[in-house]
Design an enzyme around this catalytic site. Structure first.
Site, PDB file in Angstrom:
ATOM      1  N   ARG A  29      37.411  26.261  51.413  1.00 28.74           N
ATOM      2  CA  ARG A  29      38.587  27.118  51.510  1.00 28.74           C
ATOM      3  C   ARG A  29      39.326  26.760  52.809  1.00 28.74           C
ATOM      4  O   ARG A  29      38.997  27.244  53.877  1.00 28.74           O
ATOM      5  CB  ARG A  29      38.193  28.594  51.498  1.00 28.74           C
ATOM      6  CG  ARG A  29      39.396  29.509  51.617  1.00 28.74           C
ATOM      7  CD  ARG A  29      39.086  30.922  51.191  1.00 28.74           C
ATOM      8  NE  ARG A  29      38.156  31.601  52.070  1.00 28.74           N
ATOM      9  CZ  ARG A  29      37.621  32.790  51.800  1.00 28.74           C
ATOM     10  NH1 ARG A  29      37.872  33.398  50.662  1.00 28.74           N
ATOM     11  NH2 ARG A  29      36.808  33.354  52.654  1.00 28.74           N
ATOM     12  N   SER A  98      38.997  35.548  41.503  1.00 34.67           N
ATOM     13  CA  SER A  98      38.777  36.759  42.292  1.00 34.67           C
ATOM     14  C   SER A  98      39.298  37.989  41.562  1.00 34.67           C
ATOM     15  O   SER A  98      40.354  37.937  40.928  1.00 34.67           O
ATOM     16  CB  SER A  98      39.519  36.668  43.634  1.00 34.67           C
ATOM     17  OG  SER A  98      39.016  35.636  44.427  1.00 34.67           O
ATOM     18  N   LYS A 127      39.349  38.646  56.776  1.00 30.77           N
ATOM     19  CA  LYS A 127      40.784  38.835  56.587  1.00 30.77           C
ATOM     20  C   LYS A 127      41.056  40.289  56.240  1.00 30.77           C
ATOM     21  O   LYS A 127      40.185  40.989  55.730  1.00 30.77           O
ATOM     22  CB  LYS A 127      41.326  37.914  55.491  1.00 30.77           C
ATOM     23  CG  LYS A 127      40.686  38.082  54.118  1.00 30.77           C
ATOM     24  CD  LYS A 127      41.269  37.082  53.131  1.00 30.77           C
ATOM     25  CE  LYS A 127      40.589  37.181  51.779  1.00 30.77           C
ATOM     26  NZ  LYS A 127      41.160  36.254  50.798  1.00 30.77           N
TER      27      LYS A 127
END
Length: 198
Positions: A29, A98, A127
């Site tokens: 990622r 997701s 995050k």
């Protein structure tokens, strides 16, 4: 079948470190980097995984994943808006998606994903999330809905919480900071292997 330990890292260098420690499934990622740097990271990570016989999952960058010959991508809900699912599937690429609520789960299931991720299970420092922590009960609820599709729990998961997530119904637990911010990441990864592959 998906490995029960699913580390997520931001560079090919991290991919190599964790594969040496014994990872078999790993997500790359990369965020906030120029396109050419992302392309290089994906290519390098794919080469490393090919040599190790491990599975790389490319997060978000499905076009670059196609170009690089990747076999697995992970897409967030925002990524789905612009993703060409038919083109991804035409290349035989598997897809993880997701989810955070029922509407997103319905959308994901309509695309016949190869795994569904649910999160954040716990508060996360990685995050800012617009969703409150899902909790362990939601894992069991999601597993009943996805049935045979592998379910990945993500968000705030530590080694100590992993067993709880697996017992609640997750098939795999994704982890970021519990490995990458650890003073001894390889040793921590080996502890994860011991806990999730017992």
């Amino acid at each position: 079948m998906i490995d029960r330990f699913y580390p997520i890292v931001d560079s090919a260098r991290w991919v190599e470190r964790l594969l040496r420690a014994g990872a078999r499934l790993i997500q790359l990622r990369v965020k906030d980097r120029p396109d050419d740097a992302i392309t290089r990271e994906i290519g390098a990570a794919l080469d490393i995984c090919a040599r190790a016989g491990a599975q790389l999952v490319v997060n978000d960058y499905w076009r670059a994943a196609i170009d690089a010959g990747a076999t697995y991508v992970h897409l967030g809900q925002g990524d789905l808006d612009g993703a060409d699912i038919a083109a991804i599937r035409a290349r035989g690429i598997r897809i993880g998606i997701s989810t955070h609520d029922h509407a997103e789960l319905d959308r994901a299931l309509s695309l016949k994903p190869d795994y569904v991720a649910l999160g954040p299970i716990y508060p996360t420092i990685l995050k800012a999330m617009p969703f409150a922590p899902q909790g362990l009960a939601r894992i069991g609820e999601w597993k009943k809905l996805v049935r045979e599709i592998p379910l990945v729990a993500i968000g705030g998961i530590t080694l100590e919480r992993a067993a709880l997530c697996l017992a609640a119904g997750a098939d795999s637990v994704a982890v970021v900071t519990d490995i990458t911010l650890n003073a001894e990441p390889e040793a921590r990864a080996r502890a994860w292997f011991a806990a999730t592959r017992a």
